[in-house]
Design an enzyme around this catalytic site. Sequence first.
Site, mmCIF file in Angstrom:
data_model
loop_
_atom_site.group_PDB
_atom_site.id
_atom_site.type_symbol
_atom_site.label_atom_id
_atom_site.label_comp_id
_atom_site.label_asym_id
_atom_site.label_seq_id
_atom_site.Cartn_x
_atom_site.Cartn_y
_atom_site.Cartn_z
ATOM 1 N N CYS A 160 -73.997 -2.000 -45.046
ATOM 2 C CA CYS A 160 -75.387 -2.356 -44.769
ATOM 3 C C CYS A 160 -75.826 -1.530 -43.567
ATOM 4 O O CYS A 160 -75.188 -0.527 -43.246
ATOM 5 C CB CYS A 160 -75.568 -3.862 -44.566
ATOM 6 S SG CYS A 160 -74.755 -4.604 -43.154
ATOM 7 N N HIS A 183 -52.611 -5.724 -39.268
ATOM 8 C CA HIS A 183 -52.378 -6.980 -38.561
ATOM 9 C C HIS A 183 -53.028 -8.193 -39.214
ATOM 10 O O HIS A 183 -52.533 -9.310 -39.055
ATOM 11 C CB HIS A 183 -52.877 -6.879 -37.126
ATOM 12 C CG HIS A 183 -52.056 -5.964 -36.283
ATOM 13 N ND1 HIS A 183 -52.238 -5.849 -34.928
ATOM 14 C CD2 HIS A 183 -51.043 -5.112 -36.582
ATOM 15 C CE1 HIS A 183 -51.380 -4.978 -34.431
ATOM 16 N NE2 HIS A 183 -50.649 -4.504 -35.428
#
Length: 150
Positions: A65, A98
């Site tokens: 966006c 992670h």
Amino acid sequence: MKLAIGCDHGGINLKPILLDHLDKKKIEYVDFGCFDKSSVDYNDYAEKVCSAVTSGECDLGILICGTGIGMSIVANKIKGIRCGHCSDVFSAKMTREHNDANVLAFGERVVGPGLMIEIVEAFLNTEFSNGERHVNRVNKIKALEERNFK
């Protein structure tokens, strides 16, 4: 690997560059729109992409966006989605390694075409580390979803 791709009018100029890159790399994708510069609600496209990821139709999602913020907010409201909003390569790598992120969001007004490709490549080519501390943290995210998305 099959990707779910979506943008709103604020990401419409970067999306064809992304799709061209994916075509050259022979990476399969589903384009959920939008398809022109008409003003649309980013919520609708984030939901389509994330539904394709949570259903298993696609493995990962990419959202574009204007800033990436709106798309990432919507994506992270959907159970089973861990969306990283990334404007740099290091963050794109870390969100996969992670956090086991399954959706990437970024903004056309924030990153240019070259950086976008680098961010996408880092996201797609980084695996979840499966280290005990990271697995525990992702499991806590999943438990939080179970408590709050009923």
